[in-house]
Design an enzyme around this catalytic site. Sequence first.
Site: not given
Ligand SMILES: CC(C)(COP(=O)(O)OP(=O)(O)OC[C@H]1O[C@@H](n2cnc3c(N)ncnc32)[C@H](O)[C@@H]1OP(=O)(O)O)[C@@H](O)C(=O)NCCC(=O)NCCS
Length: 359
Positions: A111, A249, A279
Amino acid sequence: MAYAGITGWGKCLPHGVLTNADLASFLDTSDDWIVSRTGIGSRRIADCLLADMAEVAAARALACAGLEAADLDLIVFGTTTHDDQCPNMASGLQARLGAGPCAALDLNTACTSFLYGLSAATALIRTGVVRNALVVGAERISPYMDWDDRNVSVLFGDGAAAVILQATEQEEGVLLEKLGCYGDAREILRIHGIGGAYVHSGRLAGVTEWQFEGQEIFKKAVTGMGLACEDVLSRAGIQTQDIDLVVPHQANLRIIEAVAKRAGIEMDRVFVNVHRYGNMSAATVPVALCEALEAGRIKPHATLLMPAFGGGLTFCAHLVRWGSRTTPIETSDKELASPERSALDIVLDYRRARERGVS
Ligand SMILES: CC(C)(COP(=O)(O)OP(=O)(O)OC[C@H]1O[C@@H](n2cnc3c(N)ncnc32)[C@H](O)[C@@H]1OP(=O)(O)O)[C@@H](O)C(=O)NCCC(=O)NCCS
């Protein structure tokens, strides 16, 4: 020493819009979950090659700068989702634009590829190697997505944008940057199935699997971008109140808010468009830059801060001084062909292809 002013900019977004409701039609997710965790409302899906989007964005950037393709000395193409590895994307863009025989290189830091590319091109201009450069940030992620993995498929979109850099004696363009990478964290974001490693892992060629630790990426992103912002501001000797606009970003609204809070910059001085596009990896910062200009958010001689992070885990922050012009010299009528399928149909086709073992 010459500076490298940004004199042209252009974007190209695919026509197809994939909404959160579209995703919820085949995936166990909801608009509420996606918006509350990421701020993303929709994303674009390409029904064309990466090269098609890059060509439109580049033609618009050239027209904006009032340059011909033949004026270019260098093309830097930032991407992780090449149409081809060999020959590279930059040589294809050079041929499509009629820009030959200028230097043409691809750059992949996920990215952050556009901003790393901005640094590379700026350095080559400041040392006198080239005078006019095109820097592209473009991604077509949709063919590599595991559309049944809700942890990642809701986050990403396709798009492209480009800028023109020109040598100038004015103090413009990238003034300072910090580039870095937490290589020991590279396994928290890995796409299996792109590149040759799948041969060793016994996986099917072209069928991707995303290794993705969202919360770890979140923490490392905020730390890396925070440190990079502090580094450039302290070396430049300027305060956060001197920053006119942050163009970060766009991966997740909560990450953007956390970085702004850590830097002590209110959100009204931060440009956000992640709700529209998700993204787009290397394309997010240049698309945001184009849209900030279109919205009148960048004034002549503005001071900009551009932090980013990506797989690797790479991170960076750029301090940029804008020039005197914030409107295009000319416009280009180049446009993508109309798509034959809706964004949802394209995605459903990718899912069917994965079931057959090819993506
Ligand atoms: C990915 C992201 C949005 C997840 O948010 P979070 O608050 O950390 O959520 P969690 O990982 O704690 O997941 C919480 C729950 O939601 C669920 N979940 C994940 N994706 C889901 C979706 N699209 N819809 C519904 N539920 C979802 C998970 O399975 C988890 O369930 P569980 O508690 O039963 O296991 C966040 O961690 C994030 O943005 N990280 C950075 C990723 C990024 O920017 N990547 C780009 C790299 S350049």
